[in-house]
Design a protein around this motif. Sequence first.
Motif, PDB file in Angstrom:
ATOM      1  N   ARG A 108       0.855  -1.190   0.000  1.00 44.29           N
ATOM      2  CA  ARG A 108       0.000   0.000   0.000  1.00 44.29           C
ATOM      3  C   ARG A 108       0.888   1.237   0.000  1.00 44.29           C
ATOM      4  O   ARG A 108       1.881   1.313   0.713  1.00 44.29           O
ATOM      5  CB  ARG A 108      -0.887  -0.010   1.235  1.00 44.29           C
ATOM      6  CG  ARG A 108      -1.852   1.129   1.322  1.00 44.29           C
ATOM      7  CD  ARG A 108      -2.742   0.910   2.548  1.00 44.29           C
ATOM      8  NE  ARG A 108      -3.553   2.047   2.829  1.00 44.29           N
ATOM      9  CZ  ARG A 108      -4.748   2.287   2.304  1.00 44.29           C
ATOM     10  NH1 ARG A 108      -5.257   1.430   1.468  1.00 44.29           N
ATOM     11  NH2 ARG A 108      -5.426   3.358   2.624  1.00 44.29           N
ATOM     12  N   VAL A 156       0.275   5.512   0.028  1.00 50.52           N
ATOM     13  CA  VAL A 156      -0.615   6.672   0.071  1.00 50.52           C
ATOM     14  C   VAL A 156       0.284   7.897   0.030  1.00 50.52           C
ATOM     15  O   VAL A 156       1.176   8.049   0.872  1.00 50.52           O
ATOM     16  CB  VAL A 156      -1.480   6.682   1.354  1.00 50.52           C
ATOM     17  CG1 VAL A 156      -2.344   7.927   1.401  1.00 50.52           C
ATOM     18  CG2 VAL A 156      -2.329   5.428   1.437  1.00 50.52           C
ATOM     19  N   ASN A 171      -2.706  13.096  -5.765  1.00 57.33           N
ATOM     20  CA  ASN A 171      -2.691  12.398  -4.483  1.00 57.33           C
ATOM     21  C   ASN A 171      -3.297  11.033  -4.767  1.00 57.33           C
ATOM     22  O   ASN A 171      -4.389  10.945  -5.348  1.00 57.33           O
ATOM     23  CB  ASN A 171      -3.508  13.154  -3.438  1.00 57.33           C
ATOM     24  CG  ASN A 171      -2.875  14.483  -3.101  1.00 57.33           C
ATOM     25  OD1 ASN A 171      -1.659  14.587  -2.974  1.00 57.33           O
ATOM     26  ND2 ASN A 171      -3.687  15.513  -2.958  1.00 57.33           N
ATOM     27  N   THR A 183      -3.772   6.652  -3.787  1.00 59.88           N
ATOM     28  CA  THR A 183      -3.711   5.487  -2.909  1.00 59.88           C
ATOM     29  C   THR A 183      -3.563   4.264  -3.811  1.00 59.88           C
ATOM     30  O   THR A 183      -4.401   4.036  -4.680  1.00 59.88           O
ATOM     31  CB  THR A 183      -4.986   5.352  -2.056  1.00 59.88           C
ATOM     32  OG1 THR A 183      -5.118   6.518  -1.249  1.00 59.88           O
ATOM     33  CG2 THR A 183      -4.928   4.116  -1.171  1.00 59.88           C
TER      34      THR A 183
END
Length: 108
Positions: free
Chosen positions: A3, A5, A26, A28
């Motif tokens: 992951r 972010v 931005n 994820t």
Amino acid sequence: MNRFVGRARLEWWANRSTCLEMYDINVTVTVDAAGKWQATGRHANALDTTQREGWDFLMEMDPHFSVAFPGEDRGRITVRVVEAKDGALTLMEASDWNGSVSVTFDLT
């Protein structure tokens, strides 16, 4: 990485040496057990009128971008970008994309 972010950059390359535009996003990113990744995000900064026109033009011409993560000088992963009406971006890995696109312009 399972992951990530943070901030990334979408780059639209006309050819191997000419990047027409870059957009900070931005994002994820998640990676499943099989190594397939999915990403969602938004533009890091609201696009002004000129930037929006450029974005829409590139998306209409070909929605494939390279995505660069922090510390990368140039995007290494080719993604197909889909933008929802609310501005949310979905990035799908496009490893089988060959970099070709056919575009016709009406200059009359």
